[in-house]
Write an enzyme that holds these catalytic residues in place. Sequence first.
Site, short mmCIF file in Angstrom:
data_model
loop_
_atom_site.label_atom_id
_atom_site.label_comp_id
_atom_site.label_asym_id
_atom_site.label_seq_id
_atom_site.Cartn_x
_atom_site.Cartn_y
_atom_site.Cartn_z
N GLU A 163 3.19 8.72 3.40
CA GLU A 163 2.63 9.03 4.73
C GLU A 163 3.16 10.33 5.33
O GLU A 163 3.80 10.34 6.40
CB GLU A 163 2.89 7.86 5.67
N GLU A 374 -0.23 -0.01 1.00
CA GLU A 374 0.21 -0.80 2.16
C GLU A 374 -0.99 -1.35 2.91
O GLU A 374 -1.99 -0.66 3.08
CB GLU A 374 1.03 0.04 3.16
C1 LIG Z 1 4.36 2.16 12.13
C2 LIG Z 1 4.49 1.01 11.14
C3 LIG Z 1 4.95 -0.22 11.92
O1 LIG Z 1 6.15 -0.31 12.13
O2 LIG Z 1 4.11 -1.02 12.29
O3 LIG Z 1 3.18 0.85 10.52
C4 LIG Z 1 3.11 -0.07 9.41
C5 LIG Z 1 4.12 0.32 8.36
O4 LIG Z 1 3.83 1.58 7.77
C6 LIG Z 1 4.85 1.98 6.80
O5 LIG Z 1 4.51 3.15 6.13
C7 LIG Z 1 6.13 2.18 7.52
O6 LIG Z 1 7.16 2.59 6.63
C8 LIG Z 1 6.50 0.85 8.11
O7 LIG Z 1 7.67 0.90 8.90
C9 LIG Z 1 5.45 0.39 9.06
O8 LIG Z 1 5.39 1.35 10.11
#
Ligand SMILES: C[C@@]1(C(=O)O)OC[C@H]2O[C@@H](O)[C@H](O)[C@@H](O)[C@H]2O1
Length: 469
Positions: A163, A374
């Site tokens: 990301e 993801e």
């Molecule tokens: C912003 C957020 C969240 O905390 O909801 O999105 C979903 C998920 O995405 C991932 O790439 C991050 O490493 C993880 O920490 C999460 O981060």
Amino acid sequence: MKFPHDFLFGAASASYQVEGAANKDGKGPTNWDVFSKIPGKTFEGTNGDIAVDHYHRYKEDIRLMAEMGLESYRFSVSWARILPDGDGEVNEKGLAFYNSLIDECLKYGIVPFVTLYHWDLPLALEEDGGWTNKRTAEAFVKYSEICFRSFGDRVKHWITFNETVMFCGLGYLKGAHPPGIQNDEKKYFQATHYVFYAHAKAIEIYKGLKQYGEIGITHVFLPAYSVNDREENLRAAQHANEFETFWYYDPILKGEYPRYVLDVLEEKGWTPEWTEEELDTLRRNAGLNDFIGLNYYQPIRVEKNHETAAVIEHSRETSTLAPGSPSFDGYYRTVKMADKTYTKWGWEISPEGFLDGLHMLKARYGDVKMYVTENGLGDEDPIIDGEIVDVPRIKYIEEHLKVIKKAIHQGINLKGYYAWSAIDLLSWLNGYKKQYGFIYVDHKDGLNRKKKLSFHWYKHVIETRGEEL
Ligand SMILES: C[C@@]1(C(=O)O)OC[C@H]2O[C@@H](O)[C@H](O)[C@@H](O)[C@H]2O1
């Protein structure tokens, strides 16, 4: 109808969010070790000093994953465990930890899918300009080669970056991630360029090692759709897709940047400082990518923004991707729609938005192999009589898996699904409140693990290869 036999059912984590052991066994400090201690930056001052102690409990965690029938585990390597100051001496204890983690996966027949960079940058590099300094790109290439040579006999699936839009956008535009800079578009685009350059160099080296695995990069997939058919809103959606998607996917898959964005950067004076050698490196290596990883949670609904603000103010709260904020350049704004469904954190739940987006990608990039690296529901899971009854997460994943199966049968080259996350872990901006895992972690009882309802449900999905979906 089952998922194809070669489709991988997995789950994911990330080093800073899951490992803890922030100062253990020679690991160097990272940008997040420091940034998370700045008052107000994280939710209730949470940080990854301990996280959920995966560093010490990974054997128990992997055993639970094996009990769930997990076919693949996506995790990230903490660069500062391997090279404590970013590009100096190798820390043997860091290599030993990841060798042991990989071997534990293979003991159960779980395929390790390794992310090299999931936002935790060695502090020495952050303090020397981070991703706006070409030194960091060169250091990443050195770090990657060390990982390929150390783990590549057993790891055959590699992701360079997770990301880029998040760690660069939140780092240089919103200030919600390290280095905490707001509204510096020149630095933002420069940082993204050096990340793409580092990626291209790393895959060139990987292919040269002839380890015959596969390598790619993972991006946020945030397809933008207009709120209606008004011309200015359709143009706003195109603008959003150019800046949020094509800027990230084109230099990787096409080896060149999207003309629409380049023209805007030229006009605004945001064009990165780059050399012909760097641009040629992107072009020369675009064909070496084996796949693109998509982190899909939601689409965005956009309209033309007519409010002109001299400077857009940002905060942790405006950085959690809930709709209603203007884009960094003020061109569009995201909109919460009355006829859509949203999570507690304001993220739209839209499996159909994913399917439409996949066809958009296929139209632009052809038959590129893709993994969903993801997808998952961030929620505050209900506990009833001591059981974690996370039915909303089951329904969320079920609907997205149904769409993935449908996409595959419509000719989309999707080869795997990694739920975020294997186990409850630290969310960068939401602490431990926003849970994603199949495995619950009890922060009130020694971080003890407990299987959620979704653990048993996903186990059945994997056993039956999703035939009942
Ligand atoms: C912003 C957020 C969240 O905390 O909801 O999105 C979903 C998920 O995405 C991932 O790439 C991050 O490493 C993880 O920490 C999460 O981060």
